[in-house]
Design an enzyme around this catalytic site. Structure first.
Site, short mmCIF file in Angstrom:
data_model
loop_
_atom_site.label_atom_id
_atom_site.label_comp_id
_atom_site.label_asym_id
_atom_site.label_seq_id
_atom_site.Cartn_x
_atom_site.Cartn_y
_atom_site.Cartn_z
N SER A 238 -12.09 3.07 -6.50
CA SER A 238 -13.28 3.98 -6.96
C SER A 238 -12.99 5.20 -7.67
O SER A 238 -13.80 5.85 -7.80
CB SER A 238 -13.85 4.44 -5.34
OG SER A 238 -12.59 4.88 -4.69
N HIS B 270 1.77 4.13 -4.17
CA HIS B 270 1.42 4.71 -2.74
C HIS B 270 2.14 4.25 -1.63
O HIS B 270 2.13 4.35 -0.49
CB HIS B 270 -0.30 4.80 -2.24
CG HIS B 270 -0.97 5.42 -3.06
ND1 HIS B 270 -2.62 5.39 -3.00
CD2 HIS B 270 -0.95 6.45 -4.05
CE1 HIS B 270 -3.08 6.20 -3.81
NE2 HIS B 270 -2.07 6.90 -4.53
N GLY C 137 -11.04 -2.64 -8.89
CA GLY C 137 -11.24 -2.58 -7.39
C GLY C 137 -10.97 -1.03 -6.84
O GLY C 137 -10.46 -0.72 -5.89
N GLN D 246 -2.60 0.98 -6.36
CA GLN D 246 -2.76 2.12 -5.22
C GLN D 246 -2.52 1.44 -3.68
O GLN D 246 -2.60 1.99 -2.96
CB GLN D 246 -3.93 2.77 -5.23
CG GLN D 246 -4.14 3.57 -6.54
CD GLN D 246 -5.75 3.84 -6.87
OE1 GLN D 246 -6.08 5.00 -6.33
NE2 GLN D 246 -6.59 2.94 -7.40
N ASN D 247 -2.44 0.06 -3.84
CA ASN D 247 -2.44 -0.42 -2.69
C ASN D 247 -1.09 -0.52 -1.96
O ASN D 247 0.01 -0.36 -2.59
CB ASN D 247 -2.88 -2.23 -2.87
CG ASN D 247 -4.62 -2.02 -3.23
OD1 ASN D 247 -4.89 -0.99 -3.26
ND2 ASN D 247 -4.75 -3.21 -3.45
N CYS E 151 20.68 7.45 11.50
CA CYS E 151 20.78 8.82 11.75
C CYS E 151 20.34 9.15 13.32
O CYS E 151 20.28 10.26 13.83
CB CYS E 151 20.64 9.77 10.91
SG CYS E 151 18.76 9.87 10.67
N TYR F 9 -0.33 2.66 12.32
CA TYR F 9 0.21 1.67 10.93
C TYR F 9 0.52 0.37 11.39
O TYR F 9 0.83 -0.45 10.53
CB TYR F 9 1.30 2.72 10.37
CG TYR F 9 0.53 3.64 9.35
CD1 TYR F 9 0.31 3.35 7.93
CD2 TYR F 9 0.50 4.77 9.71
CE1 TYR F 9 -0.24 4.27 7.30
CE2 TYR F 9 -0.27 5.80 8.91
CZ TYR F 9 -0.63 5.44 7.67
OH TYR F 9 -1.14 6.31 6.80
N CYS G 15 16.17 5.74 13.56
CA CYS G 15 16.62 5.27 12.40
C CYS G 15 18.11 4.74 12.71
O CYS G 15 18.82 5.22 13.28
CB CYS G 15 16.84 6.33 11.31
SG CYS G 15 17.89 6.22 9.88
N ASP H 168 -0.23 -2.87 0.46
CA ASP H 168 -0.38 -4.27 0.99
C ASP H 168 0.61 -5.17 0.87
O ASP H 168 0.93 -6.25 1.40
CB ASP H 168 -1.59 -4.71 1.26
CG ASP H 168 -2.43 -4.93 -0.25
OD1 ASP H 168 -1.68 -5.25 -1.11
OD2 ASP H 168 -3.52 -4.91 -0.30
P1 NAD Z 1 -11.50 2.68 -2.25
O1 NAD Z 1 -11.65 2.01 -1.10
O2 NAD Z 1 -11.78 4.19 -2.53
O3 NAD Z 1 -12.48 1.68 -3.27
C1 NAD Z 1 -12.58 0.63 -3.57
C2 NAD Z 1 -13.09 -0.03 -4.31
O4 NAD Z 1 -13.22 -1.55 -4.68
C3 NAD Z 1 -14.61 0.50 -4.66
O5 NAD Z 1 -15.18 0.98 -5.92
C4 NAD Z 1 -15.64 -0.94 -4.61
O6 NAD Z 1 -16.91 -1.07 -4.95
C5 NAD Z 1 -14.53 -1.87 -4.93
N1 NAD Z 1 -14.59 -3.25 -4.53
C6 NAD Z 1 -14.89 -3.75 -3.39
N2 NAD Z 1 -14.83 -5.01 -3.06
C7 NAD Z 1 -14.36 -5.48 -4.62
C8 NAD Z 1 -14.09 -6.70 -4.91
N3 NAD Z 1 -14.04 -7.76 -4.15
N4 NAD Z 1 -13.47 -6.72 -6.24
C9 NAD Z 1 -13.37 -5.56 -6.90
N5 NAD Z 1 -13.54 -4.42 -6.35
C10 NAD Z 1 -14.15 -4.30 -5.15
O7 NAD Z 1 -10.10 2.37 -2.87
P2 NAD Z 1 -9.16 3.04 -3.78
O8 NAD Z 1 -9.83 3.34 -5.16
O9 NAD Z 1 -7.91 2.02 -3.95
O10 NAD Z 1 -8.57 4.45 -3.21
C11 NAD Z 1 -8.18 4.33 -1.68
C12 NAD Z 1 -6.96 4.69 -1.15
O11 NAD Z 1 -6.70 3.91 -0.07
C13 NAD Z 1 -5.69 4.29 -1.98
O12 NAD Z 1 -4.91 5.44 -1.86
C14 NAD Z 1 -5.06 3.24 -1.26
O13 NAD Z 1 -3.33 3.29 -1.23
C15 NAD Z 1 -5.71 3.37 -0.03
N6 NAD Z 1 -5.89 1.86 0.66
C16 NAD Z 1 -4.92 0.76 0.28
C17 NAD Z 1 -5.45 -0.59 0.97
C18 NAD Z 1 -4.75 -1.64 0.61
O14 NAD Z 1 -3.28 -1.54 0.47
N7 NAD Z 1 -5.27 -2.94 0.50
C19 NAD Z 1 -6.70 -0.69 1.60
C20 NAD Z 1 -7.60 0.42 1.79
C21 NAD Z 1 -6.91 1.81 1.51
#
Ligand code: NAD
Length: 271
Positions: free
Chosen positions: A192, A122, A190, A104-105, A153, A70, A150, A107
């Protein structure tokens, strides 16, 4: 309908919506150089089994490896900047009466762009929390001992992200569900749509009568049907175009965007 007509129709929905709800996934950050989860060939997850790094039992078994994994992702994320897709959502938030942003990101790029009250389903890799008590820290000391202790603790610190098998934040999830059921326009950007429960939000909104707009270069995993509009393309292209079309006669508040060398639509090749 041609894609120009779809953009016009969606811009019209945007202009007249009372409550816009948005769900974003890894795809919106792809143009900031952060690999998506499903970037199978070059993605981080292709080299690591999620069970080895993204579960509580993995952390218990190999805390140093998980911490380091991480820490490496965090470093890459801290180097990334929000892209025009993130900025366009800030612009929409400023212009519609009610706006809910669920991501869900992990970042933190929505907040970095200026979005307010982001629901991070998430978690956020920029924070850590106590493995024992759950106290969250935005700042912590790194040292030779990994994971660091931590300050309260002495237990291990862990990333403040939701691992496989863990519960999502209850309040955030409730707000996201409420938004899906009460919005009149839902943008699914963005993602899936494979990771539940977030994956169901657009279809909940659809079943509750909202128009749903899917923005994604690929239609894999996306539903089709009446009231669902698919806008093919990258979020960083489609969202600014939508904003420009919806409010073309009003000055744009976009900050200037500079594409950095080596950053493109895809993830860095070293990943
Ligand atoms: P995913 O990786 O399953 O799907 C990504 C989707 O984005 C795909 O459908 C793809 O076709 C689409 N995509 C690719 N480039 C794009 C663009 N330029 N514009 C729009 N769409 C685009 O991602 P998810 O559905 O978010 O699920 C994955 C899990 O992984 C989540 O739980 C998330 O927390 C985690 N994750 C987060 C990050 C981050 O914080 N940036 C990165 C990777 C994974």
């Amino acid at each position: 309908m041609s894609s120009t007509h779809i953009v016009e129709a969606v811009a019209d929905l945007l202009r007249h919506a009372d409550h816009v709800a948005v769900l974003t996934g890894a795809g919106i950050s792809a143009e900031s150089g952060i690999p998506t989860f499903r970037d199978a060939l070059s993605g981080l997850w292709a080299q690591f089994d999620p069970d080895e790094v993204a579960t509580p039992s993995a952390f218990e078994r190999r805390p140093e490896l998980v911490w380091d994994w991480y820490a490496e992702r965090r470093l890459r994320i801290l180097e990334a900047a929000p892209n025009p897709g993130h900025h366009a959502l800030v612009e929409i938030e400023r212009r519609v009466p009610r706006f809910t942003l669920v991501t869900q990101n992990i970042d933190g790029l929505h907040a970095a762009a200026g979005s307010r009250a982001v629901i991070e389903l998430h978690g956020n890799i920029r924070r850590v929390k106590c493995w024992r008590e759950g106290t969250v820290f935005e700042v912590w000391q790194e040292g030779d001992v990994r994971p660091p202790p931590c300050p309260g603790c002495g237990a291990w610190l862990r990333p403040d992200v939701v691992w496989f098998g863990e519960l999502l934040p209850e309040e955030g999830l409730r707000t996201a569900w409420d938004a899906a059921e009460s919005c009149d326009l839902f943008l699914s950007i963005g993602t899936s749509n494979l990771v539940e429960p977030a994956a169901s939000l657009p279809w909940m909104a659809h079943d509750a009568g909202a128009a749903v707009v899917v923005i994604n270069p690929s239609d894999e995993g996306q539903r089709r049907g009446r009231g669902i509009h698919f806008l093919p393309g990258r979020a960083g292209d489609v969202l600014p175009a939508l904003v420009a079309k919806a409010w073309h006669d009003e000055p744009s508040a976009f900050p200037p965007f500079r594409r950095e060398r080596g950053r493109g639509a895809g993830p860095p090749s070293s990943n």
